[in-house]
Design a protein around this motif. Structure first.
Motif, PDB file in Angstrom:
ATOM      1  N   MET A   1       0.803  -1.198   0.000  1.00  0.00           N
ATOM      2  CA  MET A   1       0.000   0.000   0.000  1.00  0.00           C
ATOM      3  C   MET A   1       0.848   1.265   0.000  1.00  0.00           C
ATOM      4  SD  MET A   1      -3.188  -0.118  -0.026  1.00  0.00           S
ATOM      5  CE  MET A   1      -4.723  -0.339   0.720  1.00  0.00           C
ATOM      6  N   THR A   2       2.042   1.173  -0.561  1.00  0.00           N
ATOM      7  CA  THR A   2       2.860   2.377  -0.719  1.00  0.00           C
ATOM      8  C   THR A   2       3.274   2.482  -2.173  1.00  0.00           C
ATOM      9  OG1 THR A   2       4.899   1.211  -0.183  1.00  0.00           O
ATOM     10  CG2 THR A   2       3.759   2.295   1.627  1.00  0.00           C
ATOM     11  N   GLU A   3       3.566   3.707  -2.567  1.00  0.00           N
ATOM     12  CA  GLU A   3       3.916   3.931  -3.961  1.00  0.00           C
ATOM     13  C   GLU A   3       4.845   5.126  -4.047  1.00  0.00           C
ATOM     14  OE1 GLU A   3       1.489   5.389  -7.872  1.00  0.00           O
ATOM     15  OE2 GLU A   3       0.532   3.954  -6.550  1.00  0.00           O
ATOM     16  N   VAL A   4       5.800   5.059  -4.973  1.00  0.00           N
ATOM     17  CA  VAL A   4       6.682   6.185  -5.255  1.00  0.00           C
ATOM     18  C   VAL A   4       6.755   6.359  -6.764  1.00  0.00           C
ATOM     19  CG1 VAL A   4       9.034   7.090  -5.113  1.00  0.00           C
ATOM     20  CG2 VAL A   4       8.086   5.806  -3.190  1.00  0.00           C
ATOM     21  N   ASP A   5       6.482   7.571  -7.214  1.00  0.00           N
ATOM     22  CA  ASP A   5       6.629   7.919  -8.628  1.00  0.00           C
ATOM     23  C   ASP A   5       7.635   9.058  -8.662  1.00  0.00           C
ATOM     24  OD1 ASP A   5       6.297   8.313 -11.361  1.00  0.00           O
ATOM     25  OD2 ASP A   5       4.537   9.593 -11.079  1.00  0.00           O
ATOM     26  N   ILE A   6       8.817   8.796  -9.218  1.00  0.00           N
ATOM     27  CA  ILE A   6       9.879   9.801  -9.186  1.00  0.00           C
ATOM     28  C   ILE A   6      10.416  10.053 -10.591  1.00  0.00           C
ATOM     29  CG2 ILE A   6      11.677   8.089  -8.696  1.00  0.00           C
ATOM     30  CD1 ILE A   6      12.948  10.292  -6.879  1.00  0.00           C
ATOM     31  N   ARG A   7      10.649  11.315 -10.863  1.00  0.00           N
ATOM     32  CA  ARG A   7      11.227  11.727 -12.137  1.00  0.00           C
ATOM     33  C   ARG A   7      12.572  12.390 -11.836  1.00  0.00           C
ATOM     34  NH1 ARG A   7       7.271  14.203 -16.120  1.00  0.00           N
ATOM     35  NH2 ARG A   7       6.628  12.086 -15.728  1.00  0.00           N
ATOM     36  N   TYR A   8      13.627  11.785 -12.368  1.00  0.00           N
ATOM     37  CA  TYR A   8      14.972  12.349 -12.216  1.00  0.00           C
ATOM     38  C   TYR A   8      15.215  13.280 -13.397  1.00  0.00           C
ATOM     39  CZ  TYR A   8      15.611   8.617  -8.841  1.00  0.00           C
ATOM     40  OH  TYR A   8      15.484   7.785  -7.767  1.00  0.00           O
ATOM     41  N   THR A  46      14.895  16.585  -8.961  1.00  0.00           N
ATOM     42  CA  THR A  46      13.926  15.485  -8.954  1.00  0.00           C
ATOM     43  C   THR A  46      12.543  16.006  -8.609  1.00  0.00           C
ATOM     44  OG1 THR A  46      14.185  14.929  -6.620  1.00  0.00           O
ATOM     45  CG2 THR A  46      15.636  13.804  -8.161  1.00  0.00           C
ATOM     46  N   ASP A  47      11.551  15.235  -9.002  1.00  0.00           N
ATOM     47  CA  ASP A  47      10.156  15.511  -8.676  1.00  0.00           C
ATOM     48  C   ASP A  47       9.523  14.167  -8.334  1.00  0.00           C
ATOM     49  OD1 ASP A  47       7.916  17.435  -8.617  1.00  0.00           O
ATOM     50  OD2 ASP A  47       7.100  16.133 -10.176  1.00  0.00           O
ATOM     51  N   ALA A  48       9.015  14.024  -7.115  1.00  0.00           N
ATOM     52  CA  ALA A  48       8.489  12.727  -6.687  1.00  0.00           C
ATOM     53  C   ALA A  48       7.129  12.877  -6.022  1.00  0.00           C
ATOM     54  CB  ALA A  48       9.452  12.062  -5.713  1.00  0.00           C
ATOM     55  N   ARG A  49       6.301  11.871  -6.215  1.00  0.00           N
ATOM     56  CA  ARG A  49       5.018  11.731  -5.523  1.00  0.00           C
ATOM     57  C   ARG A  49       5.103  10.446  -4.714  1.00  0.00           C
ATOM     58  NH1 ARG A  49       1.781  16.354  -6.216  1.00  0.00           N
ATOM     59  NH2 ARG A  49       2.488  17.274  -8.157  1.00  0.00           N
ATOM     60  N   VAL A  50       4.881  10.563  -3.413  1.00  0.00           N
ATOM     61  CA  VAL A  50       5.019   9.423  -2.511  1.00  0.00           C
ATOM     62  C   VAL A  50       3.694   9.193  -1.794  1.00  0.00           C
ATOM     63  CG1 VAL A  50       6.248   8.530  -0.484  1.00  0.00           C
ATOM     64  CG2 VAL A  50       7.448  10.011  -2.127  1.00  0.00           C
ATOM     65  N   THR A  51       3.233   7.953  -1.788  1.00  0.00           N
ATOM     66  CA  THR A  51       2.110   7.562  -0.949  1.00  0.00           C
ATOM     67  C   THR A  51       2.679   6.667   0.142  1.00  0.00           C
ATOM     68  OG1 THR A  51       0.523   7.653  -2.767  1.00  0.00           O
ATOM     69  CG2 THR A  51      -0.121   6.377  -0.832  1.00  0.00           C
ATOM     70  N   ALA A  52       2.578   7.130   1.377  1.00  0.00           N
ATOM     71  CA  ALA A  52       3.100   6.386   2.518  1.00  0.00           C
ATOM     72  C   ALA A  52       1.935   5.866   3.341  1.00  0.00           C
ATOM     73  CB  ALA A  52       3.987   7.280   3.369  1.00  0.00           C
ATOM     74  N   ALA A  53       1.945   4.573   3.619  1.00  0.00           N
ATOM     75  CA  ALA A  53       0.876   3.950   4.398  1.00  0.00           C
ATOM     76  C   ALA A  53       1.329   3.746   5.835  1.00  0.00           C
ATOM     77  CB  ALA A  53       0.474   2.617   3.771  1.00  0.00           C
ATOM     78  N   TYR A  54       0.405   3.885   6.757  1.00  0.00           N
ATOM     79  CA  TYR A  54       0.657   3.591   8.160  1.00  0.00           C
ATOM     80  C   TYR A  54       0.339   2.109   8.360  1.00  0.00           C
ATOM     81  CZ  TYR A  54       0.854   4.252  13.186  1.00  0.00           C
ATOM     82  OH  TYR A  54       1.211   4.182  14.491  1.00  0.00           O
ATOM     83  N   LEU A  55       1.305   1.338   8.855  1.00  0.00           N
ATOM     84  CA  LEU A  55       1.161  -0.113   8.949  1.00  0.00           C
ATOM     85  C   LEU A  55       1.211  -0.583  10.394  1.00  0.00           C
ATOM     86  CD1 LEU A  55       3.666  -1.072   6.108  1.00  0.00           C
ATOM     87  CD2 LEU A  55       1.200  -0.667   5.909  1.00  0.00           C
ATOM     88  N   ASP A  56       0.532  -1.714  10.650  1.00  0.00           N
ATOM     89  CA  ASP A  56       0.629  -2.332  11.976  1.00  0.00           C
ATOM     90  C   ASP A  56       1.886  -3.200  12.029  1.00  0.00           C
ATOM     91  OD1 ASP A  56       0.056  -4.774  10.731  1.00  0.00           O
ATOM     92  OD2 ASP A  56      -1.997  -4.875  11.492  1.00  0.00           O
ATOM     93  N   SER A  57       2.117  -3.875  13.146  1.00  0.00           N
ATOM     94  CA  SER A  57       3.347  -4.664  13.312  1.00  0.00           C
ATOM     95  C   SER A  57       3.420  -5.856  12.368  1.00  0.00           C
ATOM     96  CB  SER A  57       3.473  -5.133  14.760  1.00  0.00           C
ATOM     97  OG  SER A  57       2.355  -5.938  15.108  1.00  0.00           O
ATOM     98  N   ASP A  58       2.297  -6.254  11.768  1.00  0.00           N
ATOM     99  CA  ASP A  58       2.281  -7.345  10.791  1.00  0.00           C
ATOM    100  C   ASP A  58       2.399  -6.846   9.356  1.00  0.00           C
ATOM    101  OD1 ASP A  58       1.991  -9.382  12.738  1.00  0.00           O
ATOM    102  OD2 ASP A  58      -0.168  -8.972  12.860  1.00  0.00           O
ATOM    103  N   GLY A  59       2.547  -5.531   9.179  1.00  0.00           N
ATOM    104  CA  GLY A  59       2.703  -4.967   7.844  1.00  0.00           C
ATOM    105  C   GLY A  59       1.401  -4.685   7.119  1.00  0.00           C
ATOM    106  N   ARG A  60       0.290  -4.708   7.839  1.00  0.00           N
ATOM    107  CA  ARG A  60      -1.014  -4.412   7.222  1.00  0.00           C
ATOM    108  C   ARG A  60      -1.392  -2.953   7.491  1.00  0.00           C
ATOM    109  NH1 ARG A  60      -2.579  -9.813   9.569  1.00  0.00           N
ATOM    110  NH2 ARG A  60      -2.893  -8.533  11.405  1.00  0.00           N
ATOM    111  N   PRO A  61      -2.039  -2.314   6.512  1.00  0.00           N
ATOM    112  CA  PRO A  61      -2.461  -0.924   6.726  1.00  0.00           C
ATOM    113  C   PRO A  61      -3.428  -0.823   7.906  1.00  0.00           C
ATOM    114  CG  PRO A  61      -2.681  -1.532   4.418  1.00  0.00           C
ATOM    115  CD  PRO A  61      -2.376  -2.793   5.167  1.00  0.00           C
ATOM    116  N   GLN A  62      -3.275   0.254   8.654  1.00  0.00           N
ATOM    117  CA  GLN A  62      -4.205   0.540   9.749  1.00  0.00           C
ATOM    118  C   GLN A  62      -4.381   2.043   9.838  1.00  0.00           C
ATOM    119  OE1 GLN A  62      -2.287  -0.943  13.364  1.00  0.00           O
ATOM    120  NE2 GLN A  62      -1.816   1.140  13.949  1.00  0.00           N
ATOM    121  N   ARG A  63      -5.409   2.455  10.536  1.00  0.00           N
ATOM    122  CA  ARG A  63      -5.661   3.887  10.700  1.00  0.00           C
ATOM    123  C   ARG A  63      -4.475   4.560  11.383  1.00  0.00           C
ATOM    124  NH1 ARG A  63     -10.075   6.280   9.754  1.00  0.00           N
ATOM    125  NH2 ARG A  63     -12.032   5.222   9.364  1.00  0.00           N
TER     126      ARG A  63
END
Length: 79
Positions: A1-8, A46-63
């Motif tokens: 659930m994370t993504e990085v789009d970067i233009r160098y 560079t120009d980047a768009r980052v989506t960062a997810a908050y994860l629980d200790s098992d690596g699953r997204p959580q609030r």
């Protein structure tokens, strides 16, 4: 659930003074969208768009904790 789009656009060199500018574009329950740019003087490297997810200790997204969301929202709105 994370993504990085970067233009160098241009390379940086060892010893360059760089500035990283990060702005929060959107805040959701379990993630945040961040726009990042690396600048050298007046040149954008560079120009980047980052989506960062908050994860629980098992690596699953959580609030995200409420105080995180409030802080990200303050950054987004400038209040």
């Amino acid at each position: 659930m994370t993504e990085v789009d970067i233009r160098y656009r241009k390379p940086a060199r060892l010893g360059d003074d760089l500035i990283v500018i990060s702005t929060v574009d959107a805040v959701r329950a379990a993630s945040v969208d961040i726009h990042q740019r690396v600048i050298r003087g007046t040149e954008q490297l560079t120009d980047a768009r980052v989506t960062a997810a908050y994860l629980d200790s098992d690596g699953r997204p959580q609030r995200q904790p409420k105080d995180w969301v409030e802080r990200f929202n303050r950054i987004t709105t400038g209040k």
